[in-house]
Each structure stands twice: as structure tokens, then as C-alpha cells.
Design a protein around this motif. Structure first.
Motif, PDB file in Angstrom:
ATOM      1  N   CYS A 285       0.839  -1.197   0.000  1.00 29.69           N
ATOM      2  CA  CYS A 285       0.000   0.000   0.000  1.00 29.69           C
ATOM      3  C   CYS A 285       0.874   1.247   0.000  1.00 29.69           C
ATOM      4  O   CYS A 285       2.031   1.223   0.444  1.00 29.69           O
ATOM      5  CB  CYS A 285      -0.898   0.018   1.237  1.00 29.69           C
ATOM      6  SG  CYS A 285      -2.252  -1.180   1.211  1.00 29.69           S
ATOM      7  N   GLY A 286       0.293   2.343  -0.496  1.00 28.64           N
ATOM      8  CA  GLY A 286       0.986   3.620  -0.476  1.00 28.64           C
ATOM      9  C   GLY A 286       0.927   4.252   0.908  1.00 28.64           C
ATOM     10  O   GLY A 286       0.733   3.574   1.924  1.00 28.64           O
ATOM     11  N   THR A 292      -3.810   4.113   8.115  1.00 33.62           N
ATOM     12  CA  THR A 292      -4.840   3.204   7.615  1.00 33.62           C
ATOM     13  C   THR A 292      -4.287   2.378   6.450  1.00 33.62           C
ATOM     14  O   THR A 292      -3.201   2.660   5.937  1.00 33.62           O
ATOM     15  CB  THR A 292      -6.077   3.990   7.148  1.00 33.62           C
ATOM     16  OG1 THR A 292      -5.669   4.948   6.145  1.00 33.62           O
ATOM     17  CG2 THR A 292      -6.712   4.726   8.307  1.00 33.62           C
ATOM     18  N   PHE A 293      -5.033   1.347   6.039  1.00 31.77           N
ATOM     19  CA  PHE A 293      -4.590   0.464   4.976  1.00 31.77           C
ATOM     20  C   PHE A 293      -5.428   0.686   3.719  1.00 31.77           C
ATOM     21  O   PHE A 293      -6.587   1.096   3.779  1.00 31.77           O
ATOM     22  CB  PHE A 293      -4.693  -0.998   5.406  1.00 31.77           C
ATOM     23  CG  PHE A 293      -3.793  -1.336   6.561  1.00 31.77           C
ATOM     24  CD1 PHE A 293      -2.422  -1.439   6.385  1.00 31.77           C
ATOM     25  CD2 PHE A 293      -4.319  -1.529   7.834  1.00 31.77           C
ATOM     26  CE1 PHE A 293      -1.585  -1.741   7.441  1.00 31.77           C
ATOM     27  CE2 PHE A 293      -3.494  -1.827   8.894  1.00 31.77           C
ATOM     28  CZ  PHE A 293      -2.122  -1.928   8.705  1.00 31.77           C
ATOM     29  N   CYS A 294      -4.801   0.367   2.583  1.00 31.62           N
ATOM     30  CA  CYS A 294      -5.483   0.565   1.304  1.00 31.62           C
ATOM     31  C   CYS A 294      -6.449  -0.584   1.019  1.00 31.62           C
ATOM     32  O   CYS A 294      -6.445  -1.617   1.698  1.00 31.62           O
ATOM     33  CB  CYS A 294      -4.451   0.662   0.177  1.00 31.62           C
ATOM     34  SG  CYS A 294      -3.511  -0.864  -0.109  1.00 31.62           S
ATOM     35  N   ASN A 295      -7.280  -0.396  -0.006  1.00 31.50           N
ATOM     36  CA  ASN A 295      -8.169  -1.457  -0.467  1.00 31.50           C
ATOM     37  C   ASN A 295      -7.324  -2.618  -0.978  1.00 31.50           C
ATOM     38  O   ASN A 295      -6.426  -2.412  -1.796  1.00 31.50           O
ATOM     39  CB  ASN A 295      -9.068  -0.927  -1.583  1.00 31.50           C
ATOM     40  CG  ASN A 295     -10.055  -1.965  -2.090  1.00 31.50           C
ATOM     41  OD1 ASN A 295      -9.670  -2.907  -2.759  1.00 31.50           O
ATOM     42  ND2 ASN A 295     -11.309  -1.776  -1.786  1.00 31.50           N
ATOM     43  N   CYS A 301      -6.415   4.342  -1.157  1.00 35.50           N
ATOM     44  CA  CYS A 301      -6.498   4.698   0.264  1.00 35.50           C
ATOM     45  C   CYS A 301      -7.850   5.362   0.512  1.00 35.50           C
ATOM     46  O   CYS A 301      -8.092   6.487   0.042  1.00 35.50           O
ATOM     47  CB  CYS A 301      -5.369   5.650   0.648  1.00 35.50           C
ATOM     48  SG  CYS A 301      -3.713   4.914   0.539  1.00 35.50           S
ATOM     49  N   PRO A 302      -8.757   4.717   1.243  1.00 37.36           N
ATOM     50  CA  PRO A 302     -10.123   5.255   1.382  1.00 37.36           C
ATOM     51  C   PRO A 302     -10.184   6.582   2.118  1.00 37.36           C
ATOM     52  O   PRO A 302     -11.102   7.373   1.883  1.00 37.36           O
ATOM     53  CB  PRO A 302     -10.853   4.144   2.156  1.00 37.36           C
ATOM     54  CG  PRO A 302      -9.774   3.379   2.855  1.00 37.36           C
ATOM     55  CD  PRO A 302      -8.582   3.454   1.972  1.00 37.36           C
ATOM     56  N   ASP A 303      -9.239   6.851   3.036  1.00 37.19           N
ATOM     57  CA  ASP A 303      -9.267   8.097   3.811  1.00 37.19           C
ATOM     58  C   ASP A 303      -8.297   9.137   3.280  1.00 37.19           C
ATOM     59  O   ASP A 303      -8.029  10.138   3.944  1.00 37.19           O
ATOM     60  CB  ASP A 303      -8.948   7.795   5.281  1.00 37.19           C
ATOM     61  CG  ASP A 303     -10.011   6.902   5.917  1.00 37.19           C
ATOM     62  OD1 ASP A 303     -11.180   6.993   5.509  1.00 37.19           O
ATOM     63  OD2 ASP A 303      -9.658   6.103   6.812  1.00 37.19           O
ATOM     64  N   GLY A 304      -7.726   8.900   2.109  1.00 40.57           N
ATOM     65  CA  GLY A 304      -6.797   9.864   1.543  1.00 40.57           C
ATOM     66  C   GLY A 304      -5.353   9.579   1.925  1.00 40.57           C
ATOM     67  O   GLY A 304      -5.034   8.550   2.529  1.00 40.57           O
ATOM     68  N   CYS A 305      -4.491  10.506   1.591  1.00 38.10           N
ATOM     69  CA  CYS A 305      -3.045  10.294   1.714  1.00 38.10           C
ATOM     70  C   CYS A 305      -2.444  11.081   2.877  1.00 38.10           C
ATOM     71  O   CYS A 305      -3.005  12.078   3.334  1.00 38.10           O
ATOM     72  CB  CYS A 305      -2.337  10.739   0.425  1.00 38.10           C
ATOM     73  SG  CYS A 305      -2.993   9.988  -1.079  1.00 38.10           S
TER      74      CYS A 305
END
Length: 556
Positions: A285-286, A292-295, A301-305
Motif C-alpha cells: 500500500c501507499g 490506515t490500509f489501502c483497499n 487509500c479510502p481516507d486519503g493520503c
């Protein structure tokens, strides 16, 4: 043929167990052999007439020509339809069975087939030459076929000690061949219908196992009751997840009993571990916000970067940042452009006064946080420090200060080339205009204290003028001189500034009265205006010198 028809057929013919297909009209074809020698009166049809040698003698046998030049011989028997042949029961000529040491059996579905063509596809049996031939020999076939063939050769020569073997020629001498089996898709002594789970419903002639494969290609043959390794589920169409290397999932539930390969997760080892995504879960993940973790499928990334990061997967630097961790700010790229988010290079160049591959250092001759300040008069054109403006090796003549941007004591003027007059108490004059702020040494006068004076310091007491009157006269005289000086300067500047109207759009009167815009005194104004201003400034100081030396007589 269906199961109930087979039962009826067995009752009708009074048979029990495997049938001798060579005697059944629906199967019996026309046998042939080579080389055929009619003088022996032993035609190819003898072995399938139902009679043994003991019953009718040699006339019921088939014998190929026994000439020393013959190095290969064959006998074949086609069937009218495909059957599931279990085995052959071969009755060799009782006096010469060992002439067949090393013989082979072939099967075929095309009556034009001649052995030994394509042995890898057609040969089902080869005699072991270390043993001798029995008068009655059983040969296992266990194949669905439409014909059988016996083949013998002396090329290469067979090496055997069996009694009766003749190395000079190859021959086939058989008196009866029983083809024992069932109709196609049936097996066993009772010719039971093969299970539908077998591919094309073909099975082992003896036990009914699916030796031809499974109807469901994902099942493991010959049982066809469990999934192949690596598959699971009711129809075995689901693939195991990423079980630990060398292991397989349960063929029913799909669970990996020894766990998952890294970085896979889940009871079936078919989802990515937190922090990874993609078809193979090999992509990390980025830089997702707040840890948080990516899909696990898309990598989004559901909550942004995190700060400084951008892109759907938060793996790119935000505009204006660069570097491995995007924690470096771009330099001063031109026209609001951004630097390369990996190298930091401004691909289109730098803003004014900035330089370097990253546009993060001042252009030579400028300094300060915004690189807008010009260096002072450093010695021998040496450049100043680009952060502080300090001249590292000192200043040019007549200049001083850390940045070499002010006149030395007792010097003044735009280039610090004018010397101060005779200021009182040895103090230096103003570095801007040359005025002696504390007054002049005795015997000197004028604004610049550069004109000798014949007046005494004290006035005659008999003149009747009081000290108060003297003070008033001095004040009035000074006011008149200053007013005249201002008028002279204003006239000079007014004449010079007429040329500035097209450049600035300002009235010279406004300029003289101090109503100048800020940009007109900035160091970055148009060079043409700078030149005019400098000329005006030099003329101003020239007029002052004329005033000082010639008792305020204007230069005509």
C-alpha cells in the motif's frame, strides 16, 4: 448398449461373464494375415471359428509362410464395433509356441491399420523374452478398441534358449484367439454399465474405474470421487488459495491446513494481508492517512493520503514536493510550474534571481530568503554570501559595512566618491547628502562646510543688535537659503524627469513632491528608468557642489 439390453442379450445367447466377442456376429469382422501361404491350408479365419486344434487339427489354425527370408509376420482381427476388451486368450500351435518368443499385440480402430505403425499409440503388449511361450497364453488388453493384431519379428534378432525357437524367420502360428470383453462403456464379468462420472462413460474392463479420465476434468482419476490437488468444492472448480509452498488446501473445504504464504491471509488464503494489494498481493500500500490500509484489491487509500503524498494509491509526491519520502520542497520553478517529483529538477527553468539544478540557490549577485537583494560593492567583483549578503573578502574603495552597501566615514554621494567638508569636532558628514549635522569648524561655512568664512564668531556689541536679534536673523537666513536650495533642486529634477513621463505615467511634480510609487525606488525597475534616475541624482550632487563652491550661483 444399455444395461437392460445387455442382460437380455446374455440370456438370449446363454452366456455368463465376459463374452468371446470373436464369435458374436455383431462384432466378428474379417481377419487377415501376412505373409499368407495358401499351400499350408491354414487360412486367417481359423483362429476365430470356435474350434481348437485338438478338435480339428491344423486345419483350424492360421500359419504364415515360414520362409527363411521372412523377417516379420502379422495376423489381425477387426471388430465391427468398438468393444471394451479385457484380455485375449491365445491358443498357439501346440508344436511351435516358442517360435513366438518376443511377439507383440497391437490394437486399432481403423481396419486399414498395419502393425507395427505408431507403436506408442497402438502397442499394448510385448512378450518378455526371458520366458518361454505357453501353448495357451492370456494377454491383458483392458482397452476400448475395434481391432487386435499379433506381430512377430526377427529384426532385431531375439536371443533366447527356449526349445523350438527358430531364428531364421518370423511366423504367426495360432489356432484360436478368444477376444474376451464387453460392449463399449461396460465392464466386468457381468458387463455392468460404466459410471457416468467416467469420461465418455468409458472405464476399466475389469473393475470399472475411470482409467480414461473423469467426466469432470477437475477430478482426480481413476476414482473420480475427489478433486485434483489444488482444487476444491462440490464441482472442484475452485482453486486453492496461496497455501504455504509445497502444500495444498483441503479438497472439500479449501482451507490451507498449514497456513498461508506471505503476504496472503484469510481462511482460504485468498485475500491480501493488511498493507498489500493486487492480484498477487505483492504490491505494498501507499502512504495512506493516519496509518490506515489501502483497499486490498485496488490499492486505493479510502481516507486519503499522508501529508506531501498524492495519487489514488498515495504513491506519488504532491505537487511542490519531491524525494523518496516526498519530504523535500521544490525550488523556485518558473511561472508557477512544479519540479519533477522524484529528482526535484525544475524542467522549465527557475524564477528570476534563482539558480541551480533545483532552483534553490540565489543567482550570482543576489542574496536573501527570496534572492531579491542585490550584493553590495564587494572587493574585486567577488560575490557576496547568498544567504547573508556579507562580502567575504571585504569591500571596494570608499565602501564599508558587512555587505559593502554604505560609504566609509568622511565619504558620501551615490558612489561614495565625495569627501566630507570641515565638519565641527572632526565628525563625519552625512553619508547620504554630505551635510555636517553638528555644524562647521571655525572659519568654514556653507551646508557642506567647504567654504571659508571671513566673519568673526562674535558681533560688535556697539552695533545695538542683541544676541536675540542675531539668532532670529540666523534662523530667517537659514530658512531663505534652504527654500532657495529646494527650488534649485526641484527645478533640476523637474527638467530631468520630463523624460520619465512615457515610462512611469507620473507627473514630474508628483515625483518631486515625494509622491513616488514604491516600485520606482525598487532595485528591479526598468533599466532605462534607472539610468535616468542616476543621471538626475548625479546632476543633483553636481548642483550642490556648484552651490557650495560658488555661493549658490546656478550653473547656466
Amino acid at each position: 448398449m444399455s444395461a437392460h439390453l445387455i442382460v437380455f442379450w446374455n440370456i438370449l445367447h446363454g452366456t455368463k461373464g465376459w463374452d468371446n466377442l470373436s464369435l458374436l456376429p455383431q462384432y466378428k469382422g474379417q481377419p487377415s494375415m501376412k505373409p499368407y501361404y495358401r499351400g499350408y491350408n491354414a487360412p486367417p479365419g481359423g483362429p476365430v471359428d470356435g474350434y481348437l486344434e485338438e478338435e480339428r487339427g491344423q486345419s483350424t489354425c492360421s500359419i504364415t509362410w515360414t520362409n527363411p527370408s521372412i523377417k516379420e509376420a502379422w495376423w489381425k482381427f477387426p471388430l465391427k464395433s468398438i468393444a471394451n476388451v479385457a484380455y485375449l486368450e491365445i491358443y498357439f500351435r501346440s508344436s511351435t509356441p516358442n517360435r513366438h518368443v518376443g511377439f507383440s499385440v497391437f490394437i486399432f480402430n481403423n481396419s486399414s491399420y498395419i502393425p507395427p505403425v505408431n507403436p506408442s499409440q497402438h502397442k499394448v503388449f510385448s512378450h518378455n523374452i526371458s520366458t518361454c511361450i505357453e501353448h495357451v497364453t492370456n494377454v491383458p488388453i483392458n482397452k476400448e478398441t475395434q481391432g487386435i493384431a499379433l506381430y512377430n519379428t526377427r529384426d532385431p534378432l531375439v536371443n533366447t534358449t527356449c526349445e523350438g525357437f527358430d531364428p531364421r524367420f518370423a511366423t504367426i502360428e495360432i489356432c484360436e484367439v478368444k477376444v474376451m470383453g464387453c460392449p463399449s462403456q461396460h465392464f466386468g464379468e457381468n458387463c455392468t454399465l460404466c459410471d457416468k462420472k467416467c469420461r465418455s462413460r468409458m472405464c476399466d474392463a475389469f473393475n470399472g474405474s475411470c482409467t480414461y479420465g473423469c467426466e469432470n476434468k477437475f477430478m482426480e482419476w481413476p476414482e473420480c470421487s475427489v478433486c485434483k490437488e489444488g482444487l476444491f468444492g462440490q464441482d472442484c472448480e475452485s482453486h486453492c488459495g496461496q497455501c504455504i509452498i509445497g502444500t495444498f488446501c483441503d479438497r472439500v473445504t479449501g482451507i490451507c491446513p498449514d497456513g498461508c504464504q506471505d503476504p496472503w491471509n484469510g481462511s482460504l488464503c485468498n485475500v491480501c494481508k493488511e498493507g498489500y494489494y493486487g492480484q498477487t498481493c505483492k504490491d505494498a500500500c501507499g502512504n495512506c492517512r493516519n496509518g490506515t490500509f489501502c483497499n486490498p484489491t485496488t490499492g486505493i487509500c479510502p481516507d486519503g493520503c499522508e501529508e506531501h503524498w498524492d495519487g489514488l494509491t498515495c504513491k506519488e509526491c504532491k505537487n511542490g514536493n519531491y524525494g523518496q519520502n516526498c519530504d523535500f520542497n521544490c525550488g523556485r520553478c518558473t511561472n508557477g510550474t512544479f519540479c519533477d517529483n522524484i529528482t526535484g529538477i525544475c524542467t522549465e527553468g527557475c524564477e528570476d534571481h534563482w539558480n541551480g539544478t533545483l532552483c534553490n540557490v540565489c543567482l550570482d549577485g543576489f542574496y536573501g530568503h527570496h534572492c531579491k537583494n542585490k550584493c553590495g560593492l564587494c572587493l574585486t567583483r567577488m560575490l557576496c554570501n547568498k544567504l547573508t549578503g556579507v562580502c567575504p573578502t571585504g569591500c571596494k574603495d570608499n565602501w564599508t559595512g558587512p555587505r559593502c552597501d554604505e560609504c566609509e566615514d568622511y565619504k558620501y554621494g551615490p558612489n561614495c566618491v565625495f569627501n566630507c567638508g570641515h565638519c565641527k569636532d572632526g565628525k563625519p558628514c552625512s553619508k547620504l547628502n554630505g551635510h555636517c549635522e553638528a555644524g562647521c569648524v571655525s572659519g568654514w561655512g556653507g551646508l557642506f562646510c567647504s567654504k571659508e568664512s571671513s566673519c568673526t564668531e562674535n558681533l560688535n556689541a556697539d552695533s545695538g543688535i542683541s544676541k536675540a536679534s542675531t539668532a532670529i536673523i540666523s534662523i530667517v537666513s537659514t530658512f531663505v537659503v534652504v527654500t532657495l536650495l529646494y527650488a534649485v533642486v526641484a527645478r533640476i529634477v523637474y527638467d530631468k524627469m520630463k523624460h520619465m513621463i512615457p515610462l512611469t505615467g507620473k507627473n514630474p511634480k508628483d515625483i518631486i513632491s515625494g509622491k513616488l510609487d514604491d516600485h520606482l525606488v525598487d532595485t528591479n525597475i526598468d533599466p532605462t528608468y534607472q539610468k535616468i534616475t542616476k543621471q538626475s541624482e548625479n546632476s543633483f550632487y553636481q548642483e550642490l557642489r556648484i552651490y557650495k563652491n560658488d555661493d549658490f550661483v546656478q550653473n547656466k
